[in-house]
Scaffold this motif. Structure first.
Motif, short mmCIF file in Angstrom:
data_model
loop_
_atom_site.label_atom_id
_atom_site.label_comp_id
_atom_site.label_asym_id
_atom_site.label_seq_id
_atom_site.Cartn_x
_atom_site.Cartn_y
_atom_site.Cartn_z
N VAL A 51 0.90 -1.16 0.00
CA VAL A 51 0.00 0.00 0.00
C VAL A 51 0.93 1.20 0.00
N GLY A 52 1.00 1.89 -1.14
CA GLY A 52 1.95 2.97 -1.30
C GLY A 52 1.67 4.15 -0.40
N GLU A 53 2.74 4.83 -0.01
CA GLU A 53 2.61 5.99 0.86
C GLU A 53 1.72 7.07 0.25
N GLY A 54 1.64 7.12 -1.05
CA GLY A 54 0.78 8.09 -1.72
C GLY A 54 -0.69 7.71 -1.73
N ASP A 55 -0.99 6.46 -1.41
CA ASP A 55 -2.39 6.02 -1.35
C ASP A 55 -3.06 6.58 -0.10
N TYR A 56 -4.28 7.04 -0.25
CA TYR A 56 -5.02 7.62 0.87
C TYR A 56 -5.19 6.60 2.00
N SER A 57 -5.28 5.33 1.68
CA SER A 57 -5.45 4.27 2.68
C SER A 57 -4.20 4.03 3.51
N PHE A 58 -3.05 4.45 3.02
CA PHE A 58 -1.78 4.17 3.69
C PHE A 58 -1.78 4.66 5.14
N ALA A 59 -2.13 5.93 5.34
CA ALA A 59 -2.06 6.52 6.69
C ALA A 59 -3.01 5.80 7.65
N ALA A 60 -4.22 5.50 7.20
CA ALA A 60 -5.17 4.82 8.08
C ALA A 60 -4.69 3.42 8.42
N LEU A 61 -4.16 2.69 7.45
CA LEU A 61 -3.66 1.34 7.70
C LEU A 61 -2.46 1.39 8.65
N ARG A 62 -1.59 2.33 8.44
CA ARG A 62 -0.41 2.44 9.30
C ARG A 62 -0.80 2.80 10.74
N ILE A 83 -12.79 2.40 -8.68
CA ILE A 83 -12.26 2.63 -7.34
C ILE A 83 -10.76 2.91 -7.41
N GLY A 84 -10.08 2.17 -8.28
CA GLY A 84 -8.64 2.35 -8.42
C GLY A 84 -8.23 3.62 -9.12
N ASN A 85 -9.17 4.27 -9.78
CA ASN A 85 -8.85 5.48 -10.55
C ASN A 85 -9.32 6.77 -9.90
N CYS A 86 -9.61 6.72 -8.60
CA CYS A 86 -9.94 7.95 -7.86
C CYS A 86 -9.41 7.81 -6.44
N SER A 87 -9.40 8.90 -5.72
CA SER A 87 -8.83 8.90 -4.37
C SER A 87 -9.89 9.16 -3.32
N GLY A 88 -9.76 8.47 -2.20
CA GLY A 88 -10.63 8.70 -1.05
C GLY A 88 -10.43 10.08 -0.44
N ARG A 89 -9.36 10.77 -0.82
CA ARG A 89 -9.17 12.15 -0.38
C ARG A 89 -10.27 13.05 -0.95
N ASP A 90 -10.75 12.68 -2.15
CA ASP A 90 -11.66 13.53 -2.91
C ASP A 90 -13.09 13.05 -2.94
N VAL A 91 -13.32 11.77 -2.65
CA VAL A 91 -14.66 11.22 -2.86
C VAL A 91 -14.94 10.09 -1.85
N ASP A 92 -16.19 9.94 -1.47
CA ASP A 92 -16.64 8.80 -0.67
C ASP A 92 -16.87 7.66 -1.67
N LYS A 93 -15.92 6.75 -1.74
CA LYS A 93 -15.99 5.68 -2.74
C LYS A 93 -17.14 4.71 -2.49
N PHE A 94 -17.49 4.48 -1.24
CA PHE A 94 -18.63 3.60 -0.97
C PHE A 94 -19.90 4.18 -1.59
N ALA A 95 -20.11 5.48 -1.44
CA ALA A 95 -21.30 6.13 -2.01
C ALA A 95 -21.21 6.19 -3.53
N ARG A 96 -20.07 6.62 -4.05
CA ARG A 96 -19.94 6.78 -5.50
C ARG A 96 -20.16 5.48 -6.24
N PHE A 97 -19.66 4.37 -5.69
CA PHE A 97 -19.72 3.10 -6.42
C PHE A 97 -20.80 2.15 -5.90
N GLY A 98 -21.66 2.65 -5.01
CA GLY A 98 -22.79 1.86 -4.54
C GLY A 98 -22.41 0.62 -3.76
#
Length: 176
Positions: A51-62, A83-98
């Protein structure tokens, strides 16, 4: 034989199905697409993943040391790519992708109801995170949807290409 550019090696040493990794921190749920992972041990099941440091999930997982690895069936391919082509910094992915977040039993990260397997995980070895962005996770609870026993998985082949697993062949195992 011809030369194989080293930047393309990963396309042929693909480790397993494309998965979704969920995290939760301070009430914020996130999900990312991940294809860089491998089994490290069978019992207890250990999974190493990048999970790359640039991924929004990185900080939460760490910070939390918890996640869920959810395995989607091939029918979710366009969702997985989205999901792989957008960031959780910008969007609620659960809502956007149902996607339907369900509570896990042992971790705060959510299960994904649309996935046929969900694995609750805790980080047990963080020594390689700083150098390689590699987390070693222990699966502490697993879930499977029995109604979807023969779900087919996606496998990343690079540059927007995916393979869908196909025919299963069996051989007698000599392992105990």
């Amino acid at each position: 034989m011809r030369d194989l550019p080293l930047a393309r090696v990963y396309q042929f040493i693909e480790p397993g199905p494309v998965v979704l990794l969920t995290t939760a921190e301070r009430g914020h749920l996130n999900v990312m697409t991940m294809s860089w992972h491998m089994m490290v041990e069978f019992e207890p099941p250990l999974i190493a993943c990048i999970v790359g440091e640039g991924d929004y999930s990185f900080a939460a997982l760490r910070r939390t040391g918890e996640c869920v690895i959810a395995i989607p069936a091939a029918e979710l391919a366009s969702t997985v790519v989205g999901i792989g082509n957008c960031s959780g910094r910008d969007v609620d992915k659960f809502a956007r992708f149902g996607l339907t977040a369900r509570p896990a039993r042992l971790v705060t990260a959510p299960l994904i109801a649309e996935c046929f397997v969900n694995l609750e995980c805790r980080g047990i070895d963080m020594r390689l995170v700083r150098r390689y962005d590699m987390f070693v996770l222990e699966v502490i609870k697993g879930w499977i949807d029995p109604a979807r026993r023969n779900a087919r998985t996606l496998h990343h082949r690079g540059f927007g290409r995916f393979a869908v697993d196909g025919e299963t062949i069996s051989f007698r195992s000599r392992m105990r």
